[in-house]
Design a protein around this motif. Structure first.
Motif, mmCIF file in Angstrom:
data_model
loop_
_atom_site.group_PDB
_atom_site.id
_atom_site.type_symbol
_atom_site.label_atom_id
_atom_site.label_comp_id
_atom_site.label_asym_id
_atom_site.label_seq_id
_atom_site.Cartn_x
_atom_site.Cartn_y
_atom_site.Cartn_z
ATOM 1 N N ARG A 38 0.830 -1.212 0.000
ATOM 2 C CA ARG A 38 0.000 0.000 0.000
ATOM 3 C C ARG A 38 0.860 1.256 0.000
ATOM 4 N NH1 ARG A 38 -2.419 1.320 5.696
ATOM 5 N NH2 ARG A 38 -0.535 1.248 6.922
ATOM 6 N N PHE A 39 2.002 1.203 0.684
ATOM 7 C CA PHE A 39 2.882 2.369 0.709
ATOM 8 C C PHE A 39 3.548 2.599 -0.643
ATOM 9 C CE2 PHE A 39 2.762 1.243 5.259
ATOM 10 C CZ PHE A 39 2.186 2.415 5.715
ATOM 11 N N MET A 56 -7.379 4.925 -4.138
ATOM 12 C CA MET A 56 -8.292 3.883 -3.667
ATOM 13 C C MET A 56 -7.549 2.558 -3.442
ATOM 14 S SD MET A 56 -11.406 3.483 -2.855
ATOM 15 C CE MET A 56 -12.964 2.708 -3.076
ATOM 16 N N ALA A 57 -6.564 2.273 -4.293
ATOM 17 C CA ALA A 57 -5.796 1.027 -4.154
ATOM 18 C C ALA A 57 -5.115 0.956 -2.788
ATOM 19 C CB ALA A 57 -4.769 0.913 -5.269
ATOM 20 N N TRP A 59 -6.312 1.865 0.048
ATOM 21 C CA TRP A 59 -7.277 1.355 1.031
ATOM 22 C C TRP A 59 -7.581 -0.121 0.800
ATOM 23 C CZ3 TRP A 59 -7.108 4.112 5.010
ATOM 24 C CH2 TRP A 59 -6.921 5.492 4.913
ATOM 25 N N PHE A 60 -7.586 -0.561 -0.458
ATOM 26 C CA PHE A 60 -7.814 -1.984 -0.716
ATOM 27 C C PHE A 60 -6.628 -2.829 -0.247
ATOM 28 C CE2 PHE A 60 -11.119 -0.568 -3.781
ATOM 29 C CZ PHE A 60 -12.171 -1.266 -3.204
ATOM 30 N N PHE A 61 -5.404 -2.343 -0.476
ATOM 31 C CA PHE A 61 -4.237 -3.051 0.045
ATOM 32 C C PHE A 61 -4.242 -3.038 1.570
ATOM 33 C CE2 PHE A 61 -2.152 -2.625 -4.166
ATOM 34 C CZ PHE A 61 -1.704 -3.930 -4.302
ATOM 35 N N SER A 62 -4.644 -1.912 2.162
ATOM 36 C CA SER A 62 -4.736 -1.825 3.617
ATOM 37 C C SER A 62 -5.725 -2.843 4.156
ATOM 38 C CB SER A 62 -5.167 -0.417 4.047
ATOM 39 O OG SER A 62 -4.224 0.546 3.673
ATOM 40 N N ASN A 95 -13.251 3.937 5.491
ATOM 41 C CA ASN A 95 -12.690 4.867 4.503
ATOM 42 C C ASN A 95 -13.135 4.509 3.091
ATOM 43 O OD1 ASN A 95 -10.919 7.071 5.505
ATOM 44 N ND2 ASN A 95 -10.018 5.389 6.643
ATOM 45 N N ILE A 96 -13.152 3.230 2.770
ATOM 46 C CA ILE A 96 -13.620 2.805 1.447
ATOM 47 C C ILE A 96 -15.089 3.182 1.269
ATOM 48 C CG2 ILE A 96 -14.144 0.778 0.023
ATOM 49 C CD1 ILE A 96 -11.535 -0.465 1.179
#
Length: 112
Positions: A38-39, A56-57, A59-62, A95-96
């Motif tokens: 995510r980073f 958005m990616a 938050w999905f990785f998170s 958040n998503i």
């Protein structure tokens, strides 16, 4: 003395990463790599935009990495991981939801 520290470190790393290697260790490592990705996504997006952005990616990785790490913590019975990832995963999902709600509102405004 330095050789002793080097040998001790080598023994420790062998014990942690080789001797104890099993499915759940591999799962936990993949979860951590997913979470760390995510980073990279955020950094690349920010570099392209020329300013700090959170795509958005991120938050999905998170969420994915957090859920995998939570499963790992539950299986390994690690209370620190369970408490940390349970709360964090709720925040990622929220958040998503907020981003999707905002995008839906923006698309309705544009359609008018």
């Amino acid at each position: 003395m330095l050789i002793q520290y080097g040998a001790a470190l080598g023994n420790y790393l062998y014990d942690v990463f080789v001797a104890k290697f099993d499915f759940w260790l591999a799962f936990g490592l993949v979860a951590q790599l997913f979470f760390t990705a995510r980073f990279l996504v955020q950094w690349i997006s920010s570099e392209r935009a020329g300013k700090s952005v959170v795509p958005m990616a991120f938050w999905f990785f998170s969420m994915g990495g957090g859920l995998m790490t939570l499963v790992y913590g539950l299986v390994k019975r690690e209370p620190v991981i369970i408490v940390g990832q349970a709360l964090a995963t709720i925040i990622y999902v929220r958040n998503i939801m907020l981003i999707l709600k905002h995008r839906a509102r923006e698309s309705q405004t544009l359609d008018r």
